[in-house]
Scaffold this motif. Structure first.
Motif, PDB file in Angstrom:
ATOM      1  N   GLN A 141      43.320  33.363   6.863  1.00  0.00           N
ATOM      2  CA  GLN A 141      43.717  31.963   6.701  1.00  0.00           C
ATOM      3  C   GLN A 141      42.984  31.017   7.637  1.00  0.00           C
ATOM      4  OE1 GLN A 141      47.943  31.723   7.112  1.00  0.00           O
ATOM      5  NE2 GLN A 141      48.303  32.228   4.971  1.00  0.00           N
ATOM      6  N   ARG A 142      42.701  31.480   8.876  1.00  0.00           N
ATOM      7  CA  ARG A 142      42.105  30.606   9.873  1.00  0.00           C
ATOM      8  C   ARG A 142      41.023  31.320  10.659  1.00  0.00           C
ATOM      9  NH1 ARG A 142      47.601  28.606  10.837  1.00  0.00           N
ATOM     10  NH2 ARG A 142      47.579  26.425  10.197  1.00  0.00           N
ATOM     11  N   MET A 143      39.981  30.577  10.992  1.00  0.00           N
ATOM     12  CA  MET A 143      38.961  31.083  11.892  1.00  0.00           C
ATOM     13  C   MET A 143      39.592  31.248  13.281  1.00  0.00           C
ATOM     14  SD  MET A 143      35.430  29.210  13.080  1.00  0.00           S
ATOM     15  CE  MET A 143      36.295  27.713  13.497  1.00  0.00           C
ATOM     16  N   HIS A 144      39.188  32.312  13.973  1.00  0.00           N
ATOM     17  CA  HIS A 144      39.674  32.566  15.327  1.00  0.00           C
ATOM     18  C   HIS A 144      38.487  32.612  16.279  1.00  0.00           C
ATOM     19  CE1 HIS A 144      43.279  33.619  13.146  1.00  0.00           C
ATOM     20  NE2 HIS A 144      43.928  33.712  14.290  1.00  0.00           N
ATOM     21  N   VAL A 145      38.679  32.073  17.463  1.00  0.00           N
ATOM     22  CA  VAL A 145      37.656  32.074  18.506  1.00  0.00           C
ATOM     23  C   VAL A 145      38.280  32.600  19.782  1.00  0.00           C
ATOM     24  CG1 VAL A 145      36.186  30.612  19.965  1.00  0.00           C
ATOM     25  CG2 VAL A 145      36.352  30.152  17.517  1.00  0.00           C
ATOM     26  N   ARG A 146      37.552  33.524  20.430  1.00  0.00           N
ATOM     27  CA  ARG A 146      38.004  34.047  21.723  1.00  0.00           C
ATOM     28  C   ARG A 146      37.019  33.598  22.782  1.00  0.00           C
ATOM     29  NH1 ARG A 146      37.369  38.824  25.226  1.00  0.00           N
ATOM     30  NH2 ARG A 146      35.585  39.440  23.966  1.00  0.00           N
ATOM     31  N   GLU A 147      37.554  32.964  23.824  1.00  0.00           N
ATOM     32  CA  GLU A 147      36.736  32.637  24.984  1.00  0.00           C
ATOM     33  C   GLU A 147      36.634  33.928  25.798  1.00  0.00           C
ATOM     34  OE1 GLU A 147      37.705  30.029  28.653  1.00  0.00           O
ATOM     35  OE2 GLU A 147      37.166  28.675  26.998  1.00  0.00           O
ATOM     36  N   VAL A 148      35.446  34.481  25.882  1.00  0.00           N
ATOM     37  CA  VAL A 148      35.246  35.825  26.429  1.00  0.00           C
ATOM     38  C   VAL A 148      35.716  35.936  27.880  1.00  0.00           C
ATOM     39  CG1 VAL A 148      33.503  37.591  26.966  1.00  0.00           C
ATOM     40  CG2 VAL A 148      33.382  36.323  24.809  1.00  0.00           C
ATOM     41  N   GLN A 149      35.367  34.965  28.712  1.00  0.00           N
ATOM     42  CA  GLN A 149      35.712  35.072  30.129  1.00  0.00           C
ATOM     43  C   GLN A 149      37.224  35.081  30.378  1.00  0.00           C
ATOM     44  OE1 GLN A 149      33.326  33.262  28.844  1.00  0.00           O
ATOM     45  NE2 GLN A 149      31.479  33.645  30.040  1.00  0.00           N
ATOM     46  N   GLY A 202      42.187  27.948  13.909  1.00  0.00           N
ATOM     47  CA  GLY A 202      42.256  26.708  13.142  1.00  0.00           C
ATOM     48  C   GLY A 202      41.480  25.583  13.789  1.00  0.00           C
ATOM     49  N   ILE A 203      42.099  24.400  13.838  1.00  0.00           N
ATOM     50  CA  ILE A 203      41.433  23.225  14.396  1.00  0.00           C
ATOM     51  C   ILE A 203      41.133  23.421  15.869  1.00  0.00           C
ATOM     52  CG2 ILE A 203      43.506  21.906  14.966  1.00  0.00           C
ATOM     53  CD1 ILE A 203      40.212  20.489  13.490  1.00  0.00           C
ATOM     54  N   ASP A 204      41.966  24.171  16.586  1.00  0.00           N
ATOM     55  CA  ASP A 204      41.692  24.437  18.001  1.00  0.00           C
ATOM     56  C   ASP A 204      40.405  25.232  18.168  1.00  0.00           C
ATOM     57  OD1 ASP A 204      43.937  23.082  19.015  1.00  0.00           O
ATOM     58  OD2 ASP A 204      45.214  24.816  18.618  1.00  0.00           O
ATOM     59  N   ALA A 205      40.119  26.145  17.254  1.00  0.00           N
ATOM     60  CA  ALA A 205      38.864  26.904  17.291  1.00  0.00           C
ATOM     61  C   ALA A 205      37.677  25.977  17.049  1.00  0.00           C
ATOM     62  CB  ALA A 205      38.892  28.020  16.251  1.00  0.00           C
ATOM     63  N   GLU A 207      44.935  19.793  11.982  1.00  0.00           N
ATOM     64  CA  GLU A 207      45.397  21.092  11.477  1.00  0.00           C
ATOM     65  C   GLU A 207      45.672  21.021   9.981  1.00  0.00           C
ATOM     66  OE1 GLU A 207      45.371  24.858  12.219  1.00  0.00           O
ATOM     67  OE2 GLU A 207      45.464  23.583  13.977  1.00  0.00           O
ATOM     68  N   ARG A 208      46.241  19.906   9.521  1.00  0.00           N
ATOM     69  CA  ARG A 208      46.499  19.749   8.087  1.00  0.00           C
ATOM     70  C   ARG A 208      45.207  19.715   7.287  1.00  0.00           C
ATOM     71  NH1 ARG A 208      50.536  14.887   7.905  1.00  0.00           N
ATOM     72  NH2 ARG A 208      50.712  15.052  10.127  1.00  0.00           N
ATOM     73  N   LEU A 209      44.219  18.989   7.805  1.00  0.00           N
ATOM     74  CA  LEU A 209      42.925  18.921   7.133  1.00  0.00           C
ATOM     75  C   LEU A 209      42.241  20.289   7.146  1.00  0.00           C
ATOM     76  CD1 LEU A 209      40.802  17.234   5.696  1.00  0.00           C
ATOM     77  CD2 LEU A 209      39.869  16.627   7.945  1.00  0.00           C
ATOM     78  N   TYR A 210      42.309  20.989   8.286  1.00  0.00           N
ATOM     79  CA  TYR A 210      41.737  22.336   8.377  1.00  0.00           C
ATOM     80  C   TYR A 210      42.393  23.261   7.345  1.00  0.00           C
ATOM     81  CZ  TYR A 210      40.108  26.783  10.086  1.00  0.00           C
ATOM     82  OH  TYR A 210      39.535  28.031  10.161  1.00  0.00           O
ATOM     83  N   ASP A 211      43.720  23.247   7.298  1.00  0.00           N
ATOM     84  CA  ASP A 211      44.445  24.101   6.349  1.00  0.00           C
ATOM     85  C   ASP A 211      44.125  23.743   4.900  1.00  0.00           C
ATOM     86  OD1 ASP A 211      45.618  25.563   8.370  1.00  0.00           O
ATOM     87  OD2 ASP A 211      47.510  24.453   8.325  1.00  0.00           O
ATOM     88  N   PHE A 212      43.972  22.450   4.617  1.00  0.00           N
ATOM     89  CA  PHE A 212      43.631  22.001   3.268  1.00  0.00           C
ATOM     90  C   PHE A 212      42.288  22.592   2.842  1.00  0.00           C
ATOM     91  CE2 PHE A 212      41.452  18.994   0.454  1.00  0.00           C
ATOM     92  CZ  PHE A 212      42.361  18.907  -0.592  1.00  0.00           C
TER      93      PHE A 212
END
Length: 145
Positions: A64-72, A79-82, A110-115
């Motif tokens: 459903q959403r892209m995920h990003v991990r800050e490695v350090q 979602g939008i935070d990513a 977040e709504r626009l990302y989900d859309f």
């Protein structure tokens, strides 16, 4: 360069390689990532997922959403935070960062990302090689609410 307390930030971006929109965005981000901050991983790579920081996240959520991990810091964003974290890490995208933060703050981001995410196309590469195919498209965000 993108630094936090003197250290260069590295981001692990988990994206859907079955999604043409996602792979297109990945290619564009690679082209403008002059400091090689981003490392892309497909959520369709079962071995990579099972040995990673996203292994506790259910596949439907990864779809459903892209995920990003800050490695350090090992901090996860989705979602939008990513998108915001990526825009902050790539100098050519800095111009969009304030707009993205404001869009999150007013709850439009977040709504626009989900859309957009709920309407993307999934092409299951190699998933249906038999006569019978048991693959089903992921439930869209609008159906899960």
């Amino acid at each position: 360069m993108v630094f936090r307390l003197g250290k260069r930030i590295h981001l692990e971006v988990w994206y859907d390689s079955w999604c043409p929109l996602c792979t297109g965005i990945r290619k564009r981000l690679i082209a403008i990532d002059s400091f090689r901050v981003l490392q892309f991983q497909s959520i369709r790579d079962d071995i990579a997922v099972s040995q990673s920081s996203v292994k506790h996240i259910p596949l439907p959520e990864l779809e459903q959403r892209m995920h990003v991990r800050e490695v350090q810091s090992n901090r996860l964003y989705s979602g939008i935070d990513a998108v915001i974290v990526i825009s902050k890490a790539i100098p050519l995208l800095w111009i969009f960062w304030p707009l993205l933060v404001i869009s999150r703050w007013i709850r439009l981001g977040e709504r626009l990302y989900d859309f957009i995410a709920s309407r993307r196309i999934i092409v299951p590469a190699g998933a249906c090689q038999d006569q019978q195919c048991d693959w089903r498209p992921p439930a869209s965000n609008k159906d899960s609410k």
